[in-house]
Design an enzyme around this catalytic site. Sequence first.
Site, short mmCIF file in Angstrom:
data_model
loop_
_atom_site.label_atom_id
_atom_site.label_comp_id
_atom_site.label_asym_id
_atom_site.label_seq_id
_atom_site.Cartn_x
_atom_site.Cartn_y
_atom_site.Cartn_z
N MET A 1 61.88 31.79 43.97
CA MET A 1 62.12 31.40 42.59
C MET A 1 61.61 29.98 42.36
SD MET A 1 63.74 34.20 41.85
CE MET A 1 64.75 35.43 42.62
N GLY A 54 61.94 38.38 34.18
CA GLY A 54 61.94 37.18 35.00
C GLY A 54 62.86 37.32 36.18
N CYS A 55 63.29 36.20 36.74
CA CYS A 55 64.17 36.18 37.91
C CYS A 55 65.36 37.11 37.70
CB CYS A 55 64.65 34.76 38.17
SG CYS A 55 65.94 34.64 39.42
N PHE A 56 65.52 38.07 38.61
CA PHE A 56 66.55 39.09 38.36
C PHE A 56 67.98 38.60 38.57
CE2 PHE A 56 65.13 41.36 42.62
CZ PHE A 56 65.55 40.27 43.36
N TRP A 57 68.16 37.43 39.15
CA TRP A 57 69.52 36.91 39.30
C TRP A 57 70.18 36.69 37.94
CZ3 TRP A 57 68.22 32.44 43.23
CH2 TRP A 57 67.91 33.00 44.48
#
Length: 222
Positions: A1, A54-57
């Site tokens: 990330m 985007g970032c899956f978190w």
Amino acid sequence: MFLNHRTPVLPTPEQALRGRPVPEFTVPSRHTVLGNPLVGPYPDGLEVADFALGCFWGAERKFWQTEGVWTTLVGYQGGYTENPSYEEACSGLTGHTEAVRVVFDPAVVSYEELLKLFWESHNPTQGFRQGNDVGTQYRSAIYTHSPAQAAAADASRAAYQKVLTASGHQEITTEILPAEGRPFWPAEAYHQQYLDKNPGGYCGIGGTGVSCPIGVAPADGR
């Protein structure tokens, strides 16, 4: 990330990593917040939606905080590599994007409302990036599970493009494709509900500030 200064390029099927016939890790049995199973089969009456923003978190948290969502899990989708690892997805050689599978009760929250949350939670005009996160694995995508989902996704993209253009934004780059033929490969256990386990963890997604003219906005704090 993190910021990658190379120009991202999607691999061809021939260039993509081959992967493996079985996963190298086990997916947790239950959602750490919602308490429901992560992997199906799911109860009758529930529906499945797949989104990449985007970032899956941070993306996963947006959805699990939404009333009517039964479970969520993060994974890799839209590429060629079977049972990929996080490191492989980050290499840019799988063709996958970081995705969130959302299992929801349509009697409580509609697919259109989830689409509204999707569009407003990221910038869908950035191509192979989302903020400082650069790479093909951060591209915006919707993978649909029925003709009705496909029609709703296409209509929402057209509606959102109008208001984005009026606000001075560029063209939407989100890919809208059938989930059939694009398997969702669950990510490693430590990625599942990451921001519940790590409340101060990284969340790189952010919207344009432009409201999407469909559905109903989620309550404050979601």
